[in-house]
Design an enzyme around this catalytic site. Structure first.
Site, PDB file in Angstrom:
ATOM      1  N   GLY A  91       0.877  -1.159   0.000  1.00 41.70           N
ATOM      2  CA  GLY A  91       0.000   0.000   0.000  1.00 41.70           C
ATOM      3  C   GLY A  91       0.915   1.208   0.000  1.00 41.70           C
ATOM      4  O   GLY A  91       2.122   1.092  -0.228  1.00 41.70           O
ATOM      5  N   ARG A  94       5.344   5.102   1.754  1.00 41.99           N
ATOM      6  CA  ARG A  94       6.106   6.335   2.037  1.00 41.99           C
ATOM      7  C   ARG A  94       5.472   7.535   1.338  1.00 41.99           C
ATOM      8  O   ARG A  94       6.147   8.490   0.971  1.00 41.99           O
ATOM      9  CB  ARG A  94       7.575   6.190   1.628  1.00 41.99           C
ATOM     10  CG  ARG A  94       7.832   5.853   0.178  1.00 41.99           C
ATOM     11  CD  ARG A  94       9.316   5.953  -0.089  1.00 41.99           C
ATOM     12  NE  ARG A  94       9.661   5.512  -1.430  1.00 41.99           N
ATOM     13  CZ  ARG A  94      10.831   5.751  -2.007  1.00 41.99           C
ATOM     14  NH1 ARG A  94      11.751   6.447  -1.368  1.00 41.99           N
ATOM     15  NH2 ARG A  94      11.094   5.311  -3.218  1.00 41.99           N
ATOM     16  N   ASP A 126      11.606   3.226   6.024  1.00 47.63           N
ATOM     17  CA  ASP A 126      11.560   4.419   6.883  1.00 47.63           C
ATOM     18  C   ASP A 126      10.598   5.487   6.364  1.00 47.63           C
ATOM     19  O   ASP A 126      10.440   6.531   6.987  1.00 47.63           O
ATOM     20  CB  ASP A 126      12.962   5.015   7.062  1.00 47.63           C
ATOM     21  CG  ASP A 126      13.601   5.495   5.758  1.00 47.63           C
ATOM     22  OD1 ASP A 126      12.897   5.534   4.725  1.00 47.63           O
ATOM     23  OD2 ASP A 126      14.795   5.831   5.773  1.00 47.63           O
ATOM     24  N   ASP A 255       1.173  -2.628  -9.217  1.00 51.16           N
ATOM     25  CA  ASP A 255       0.855  -1.530  -8.299  1.00 51.16           C
ATOM     26  C   ASP A 255       1.445  -0.207  -8.780  1.00 51.16           C
ATOM     27  O   ASP A 255       1.199   0.837  -8.157  1.00 51.16           O
ATOM     28  CB  ASP A 255       1.352  -1.845  -6.878  1.00 51.16           C
ATOM     29  CG  ASP A 255       2.852  -2.071  -6.822  1.00 51.16           C
ATOM     30  OD1 ASP A 255       3.320  -3.026  -7.462  1.00 51.16           O
ATOM     31  OD2 ASP A 255       3.560  -1.312  -6.152  1.00 51.16           O
ATOM     32  N   ASP A 265       5.771   7.430 -10.464  1.00 55.95           N
ATOM     33  CA  ASP A 265       6.626   6.730  -9.505  1.00 55.95           C
ATOM     34  C   ASP A 265       7.931   6.272 -10.143  1.00 55.95           C
ATOM     35  O   ASP A 265       8.110   5.109 -10.483  1.00 55.95           O
ATOM     36  CB  ASP A 265       5.889   5.548  -8.874  1.00 55.95           C
ATOM     37  CG  ASP A 265       6.548   5.131  -7.554  1.00 55.95           C
ATOM     38  OD1 ASP A 265       7.397   5.884  -7.045  1.00 55.95           O
ATOM     39  OD2 ASP A 265       6.217   4.057  -7.045  1.00 55.95           O
TER      40      ASP A 265
END
Length: 453
Positions: A91, A94, A126, A255, A265
């Protein structure tokens, strides 16, 4: 907030989908926010170009809500195949959707983030973005927009004052948070998740949302089939545009394919130096699954997963019949995209196919640099220095009318975006915080876009 009321048109369509589709999250509290890039050309299309730099930092570095749109950030839920392995535990890990606005063409746009902090889907990550990664996304989106590829646009890049550890960059490296404008962040993986959960009611709700909000259509008798037809068309156009641009996305997982056919992306992207079908962008793509020449196959495979997901609410036979049209649609769009980049007016049918086949065959055989070739060949002006190898292409191209006159721009040096130049743009930023080469390159790329448009 000094927005332009006639241009600023907030929306909150995602909320109508309901909380089964997203998780409310909070942005990371960054040590600092230093504005590194603001795309006022894109901001003007949604009425945000009048923001002061301080207001820009507050909204896109601290994520104070924009008036009238989403009350807070939403991390979207989805699944997906990653290098053909199904993963139900992904999902927005970040990033999140921060706002929705309508642009000057009445399209619903998402303001989505990258590097904005951890979410329930971060797993061991992170939730952060490196400054270099953000800079690379600026370059990718600017170049793709210039080359006619449907793409998200990088709206903002803000340095966050964090030192990040990464295995693929010299570390510690500088952190950043990015905001992109995209027509949608609904992915093929969004539908895969609902099929996996056997959630028929939400599948129908998502189909209706995409048709109504993203395609401006009212659901008819067979909404799932209509949606698939539309997505298939956009996916074929996207695959073709990658090939004409000489672009390798690097990670065409399901995705990472959205349902409006808009590229987004950008991680390990590259522009191919030559017409090399085996050229890869990702160092970890050992099998060449997403190599330059295999990208249409990869996108076709991804839309096949959408068809499989839609079987939850539609019959298989008409979905398969539509899927079989991907090849002809792809060939149509490849011809259109190639001719557009060549500056020629399409003739249609076998004539265009013959020209494109000759072009691809000669590009492979000669190994000429792609960005240089398309620059030299714009509007039939291929120099004699290219030699006899190009005689067949010259003969076929001679029958085409230019779609645009060859202006003075084409007498200058060609504009490319190969990896060595990307690294050369980053070096002065890393060494002395000198951003001048980045800004100069953006200006150069936009001149290319103006010359092609």
């Amino acid at each position: 907030m000094p927005i332009r009321p006639q241009a600023y048109r907030p929306a909150a369509a995602l909320q109508r989908l309901g909380s089964d589709f997203w998780d409310p999250v909070a942005a990371a509290d960054f040590p600092e926010t230093r504005l590194r890039y603001r795309n006022d050309r894109a901001a003007a299309q949604v009425g945000l170009d009048a923001l002061t730099d301080d207001e820009w930092l507050r909204h896109f570095g601290r994520f104070d809500p924009l008036p009238g749109t989403l009350p807070g950030p939403l991390a979207l839920r989805y699944h997906g195949h990653q290098f053909r392995s199904y993963n139900p535990e992904i999902g927005d890990g970040r990033g999140f959707t921060f706002a929705q606005l309508r642009d000057d063409r009445d399209r619903l746009l998402d303001l989505g983030t990258k590097g904005s902090g951890r979410t329930p889907w971060s797993r061991s990550g992170d939730g952060r973005l490196t400054l270099k990664g953000g800079m690379r996304e600026i370059l990718a989106t600017e170049m793709l927009e210039a080359l006619g590829v449907p793409t998200s646009r990088t709206l903002s890049l803000i340095e966050t004052g964090e030192a990040l550890e990464r295995g693929d960059e010299p570390s510690p490296t500088r952190g950043a948070v990015m905001v992109r404008l995209s027509h949608s962040h609904i992915r093929i993986g969004s539908f895969q998740r609902l099929a996996y959960l056997r959630d028929e009611a939400n599948m129908r709700r998502l189909v209706d949302y995409v048709l109504h909000e993203l395609y401006s259509e009212e659901p008819g008798q067979e909404p799932a089939l209509r949606l698939f037809d539309l997505v298939l068309e956009r996916a074929a156009r996207l695959a073709a545009s990658y090939m004409a641009a000489g672009f390798v996305h690097g990670v065409l997982n399901s995705d990472n394919i959205n349902v409006t056919g808009e590229s987004f992306d950008y991680g390990p992207w590259r522009f191919a130096p030559t017409w090399d079908a085996g050229f890869t962008a990702a160092y970890f793509d050992h099998a060449g699954l997403y190599a330059f020449g295999r990208q249409p196959e990869a996108i076709h495979w991804d839309v096949m997963q959408l068809a499989g997901s839609l079987r939850l609410i539609a019959e298989s036979e008409p979905l398969v019949a539509l899927l079989d049209t991907f090849g002809p649609r792809l060939q149509h769009y490849i011809a259109a995209a190639m001719l557009w980049r060549l500056g020629l007016t399409p003739q249609g049918g076998d004539t265009d196919r013959a020209l494109i086949q000759s072009l691809e065959r000669t590009l492979r055989a000669t190994g000429v640099e792609l960005h240089r070739f398309f620059h030299d060949a714009f509007a039939r002006a291929l120099p004699k220095s290219y030699g006899e190898d190009w005689s067949d292409f010259r003969t076929l191209a001679a029958s085409y009318a230019p779609r645009k006159e060859r202006g003075r721009y084409w007498d200058d040096k060609p504009c490319g975006m190969l990896i060595d130049e990307v690294e050369a743009i980053w070096s002065p930023i890393a060494e002395s915080d000198d951003w001048s080469r980045l800004h100069a390159k953006i200006a150069e790329v936009r001149r290319l876009g103006d010359a092609l448009a």
